[in-house]
Design an enzyme around this catalytic site. Sequence first.
Site, mmCIF file in Angstrom:
data_model
loop_
_atom_site.group_PDB
_atom_site.id
_atom_site.type_symbol
_atom_site.label_atom_id
_atom_site.label_comp_id
_atom_site.label_asym_id
_atom_site.label_seq_id
_atom_site.Cartn_x
_atom_site.Cartn_y
_atom_site.Cartn_z
ATOM 1 N N GLY A 268 0.791 -1.210 0.000
ATOM 2 C CA GLY A 268 0.000 0.000 0.000
ATOM 3 C C GLY A 268 0.833 1.274 0.000
ATOM 4 N N MET A 269 2.083 1.183 0.475
ATOM 5 C CA MET A 269 2.918 2.370 0.604
ATOM 6 C C MET A 269 3.927 2.524 -0.523
ATOM 7 S SD MET A 269 3.621 2.251 4.708
ATOM 8 C CE MET A 269 4.978 3.406 4.572
ATOM 9 N N ASP B 200 -0.330 -6.273 11.647
ATOM 10 C CA ASP B 200 -0.655 -6.854 10.342
ATOM 11 C C ASP B 200 -0.026 -8.238 10.217
ATOM 12 O OD1 ASP B 200 -1.894 -6.960 7.883
ATOM 13 O OD2 ASP B 200 -0.343 -5.843 6.824
#
Length: 267
Positions: free
Chosen positions: A6-7, A118
């Site tokens: 996501g980053m 996570d």
Amino acid sequence: DLGAGGMGRVVAATHLGLRQPVALKVLTRTTSPDAARRLLREARLVFALTSPHVPKVLDAGQLDDGVPYIAMELLEGVDLARLAEERGAFPVQEACDYVLQACAGIGEAHALGIVHRDVKLANLFLANTPRGPLVKVLDFGCAKAERTGATSIANPTAEGAWLGTPRCMAPEQLVSSRDVDARADVWGLGVALYTLLAGRPPFDGQTLRVLYRQIQDEPPPPIARPLPSGLDAVIARCLRKNPEERFADARALAVALGPFARTHAAP
């Protein structure tokens, strides 16, 4: 190119100063300033960890164009999510061995006040090392910490925000990621162990609404295979809806899981 998240992306590179291959985690140019701060936090958090079950941070900084990066040891192997897709259910000792190794890496983080947030099979990487296959816990980008040794690092997570992967989130993390503690990681480790043993995740709703209801209200289905006496109770305790009823942290889970793993992994 080793993968994307996501980053940003993770690519193979060569560290010119150290003259060795590294995994370079870089942010995309469109990433928000908050993501850049998170990447720096991740570098600091992982640097504080000494366990062989966490990849070593070798460098961090900015590229010539200002893009932040982390340089970490380059791993060869496969993540447990991909391995589970290929193999289905794992033998009991092997599954417990892998999760016990993950407990070693996450347990050190818990001792330093770090919550991963996570924990999932895709973030448990089975690396080829001179010591043989070794599980490494990846991606502390969602981690929360009040302290890392003598270093205090602020947590930028907003109240009510979600960080992590919904299928592996504890019930309280589905409400808000900001206030969870080590017991949310214990849930994630329980989901990983259940999946390795059952060949499927404990909660697999095809929509977020169904998945949310399953995690919040429904017990996980029994694993349809014989398990050693007591192992089902360990898994069930990891997946208690009330965090007060789970193991306190990864170390406590490791103590309970040790008798079911291979002898060399138990210490």
